[in-house]
Design a protein around this motif. Structure first.
Motif, short mmCIF file in Angstrom:
data_model
loop_
_atom_site.label_atom_id
_atom_site.label_comp_id
_atom_site.label_asym_id
_atom_site.label_seq_id
_atom_site.Cartn_x
_atom_site.Cartn_y
_atom_site.Cartn_z
N LEU A 50 31.90 16.57 19.73
CA LEU A 50 32.90 17.59 19.02
C LEU A 50 32.50 17.48 17.53
O LEU A 50 32.44 18.62 16.84
CB LEU A 50 34.38 17.36 19.62
CG LEU A 50 34.55 17.92 20.77
CD1 LEU A 50 35.97 17.56 21.28
CD2 LEU A 50 34.34 19.18 21.26
N LEU A 51 32.50 16.18 17.05
CA LEU A 51 32.13 16.00 15.70
C LEU A 51 30.85 16.71 15.19
O LEU A 51 30.64 17.48 14.39
CB LEU A 51 32.13 14.43 15.47
CG LEU A 51 31.92 14.17 13.77
CD1 LEU A 51 32.81 14.91 12.90
CD2 LEU A 51 31.72 12.73 13.81
N VAL A 52 29.67 16.44 15.95
CA VAL A 52 28.45 16.91 15.59
C VAL A 52 28.48 18.34 15.71
O VAL A 52 27.95 19.04 14.92
CB VAL A 52 27.47 16.17 16.65
CG1 VAL A 52 25.95 16.76 16.47
CG2 VAL A 52 27.24 14.64 16.29
N ARG A 53 29.09 18.97 16.91
CA ARG A 53 29.13 20.47 16.90
C ARG A 53 30.07 21.04 15.86
O ARG A 53 30.03 22.49 15.98
CB ARG A 53 29.46 20.97 18.50
CG ARG A 53 28.58 19.97 19.60
CD ARG A 53 27.13 20.78 19.50
NE ARG A 53 27.38 22.21 20.10
CZ ARG A 53 26.58 23.02 19.65
NH1 ARG A 53 25.34 22.82 19.75
NH2 ARG A 53 26.80 24.35 20.34
N GLY A 54 30.60 20.28 15.06
CA GLY A 54 31.80 21.07 14.28
C GLY A 54 32.82 21.59 15.01
O GLY A 54 33.59 22.19 14.31
N LYS A 55 33.33 21.08 15.95
CA LYS A 55 34.56 21.44 16.87
C LYS A 55 35.52 20.35 16.92
O LYS A 55 36.61 20.77 17.33
CB LYS A 55 34.10 21.90 18.23
CG LYS A 55 33.12 22.84 18.49
CD LYS A 55 33.45 24.33 18.19
CE LYS A 55 32.19 25.11 18.65
NZ LYS A 55 32.41 26.56 17.82
N LEU A 56 35.49 19.24 16.39
CA LEU A 56 36.35 18.45 16.16
C LEU A 56 37.47 18.62 15.31
O LEU A 56 37.47 19.06 14.17
CB LEU A 56 35.94 16.97 15.65
CG LEU A 56 36.88 15.81 16.04
CD1 LEU A 56 37.20 15.52 17.38
CD2 LEU A 56 36.22 14.51 15.20
N ILE A 80 42.91 17.21 18.02
CA ILE A 80 41.93 16.79 19.42
C ILE A 80 41.81 15.30 18.92
O ILE A 80 41.63 14.29 19.95
CB ILE A 80 40.60 17.63 19.40
CG1 ILE A 80 41.07 19.07 19.75
CG2 ILE A 80 39.76 16.83 20.20
CD1 ILE A 80 39.60 19.88 19.62
N LEU A 81 41.42 14.90 17.81
CA LEU A 81 40.98 13.50 17.58
C LEU A 81 42.43 12.58 17.68
O LEU A 81 42.15 11.50 18.37
CB LEU A 81 40.72 13.32 15.89
CG LEU A 81 40.46 11.89 15.53
CD1 LEU A 81 39.19 11.22 16.34
CD2 LEU A 81 39.96 12.07 14.03
N ALA A 82 43.59 13.07 17.33
CA ALA A 82 44.80 12.32 17.47
C ALA A 82 44.87 11.87 19.01
O ALA A 82 45.20 10.81 19.43
CB ALA A 82 46.00 12.94 17.09
N VAL A 83 44.77 13.09 20.19
CA VAL A 83 44.83 13.07 21.19
C VAL A 83 43.91 11.95 21.98
O VAL A 83 44.17 11.00 22.66
CB VAL A 83 44.57 14.20 21.97
CG1 VAL A 83 44.75 14.08 23.63
CG2 VAL A 83 45.98 15.09 21.70
#
Length: 183
Positions: A103-109, A113-116
């Motif tokens: 998700l980070l690489v795709r720019g979707k993070l 989402i990171l917290a969960v």
């Protein structure tokens, strides 16, 4: 001299212990990967938000499940087959980390989402650690236990030191690659 030769003999036997080596090398891979990932996520949070308070809050999402579940995790771990449990918790942790990286690489993070994801990683680690530590005495002989525990602890310490350094190096490579793509 005789005592030193005896220690070397026990070391060689420990390194030939297939089950211990699987556990230990698996720990090396997962601890270093988690350590590298944590640094990358810290870098992302700071570069995205610019606020260290946000980072501190997100780090709580890993710590809180470990604090809450830690005291009871060992009790549950003792009721389940440890080998399967270790493999599954490590697998799910790895999948979560890979998903966050993807998700980070795709720019979707996003921060929620990171917290969960961090919360679930913390919960899985609360169960993984007692399962792994309680497995070591079952895998090695009594006279190898001190050395085996030392190797496991050394791996944990080294991953905490070397993992972030590798993560920083990888972040630098990614940033250099991005800069050259922009030119």
């Amino acid at each position: 001299m005789v005592e030193e030769q005896s220690k070397i003999k026990y070391s060689k036997r420990l390194l030939r212990n297939k089950n211990f080596m699987l556990l230990w090398t698996g720990q090396i891979a997962s601890r270093f990967a988690l350590s590298i990932t944590q640094l990358a996520l810290i870098w992302w949070v700071i570069s995205t938000t610019g606020h260290t308070a946000v980072l501190g809050t997100l780090l709580l999402f890993i710590g809180i499940p470990e604090i809450l579940l830690g005291p009871v995790a060992g009790t549950y771990v003792d009721r389940w087959p440890r080998k399967r449990f270790i493999v599954l918790t490590d697998l799910f942790t790895g999948l979560l980390v890979l998903l966050m990286g993807y998700l980070l690489v795709r720019g979707k993070l996003t921060l929620p989402i990171l917290a969960v994801g961090m919360f679930f990683v913390g919960a899985l680690m609360a169960f993984f650690r007692p399962a792994m530590m309680s497995s070591v005495p079952n895998l090695v002989k009594d006279n190898q236990l001190t050395q085996a525990n030392s190797m496991v602890q050394m791996t944990s310490t080294l991953s905490g030191l070397v993992g972030p350094a590798l993560g920083g190096f990888l972040i630098e490579i990614v940033e250099i690659g991005r800069a050259s793509c922009r030119e």
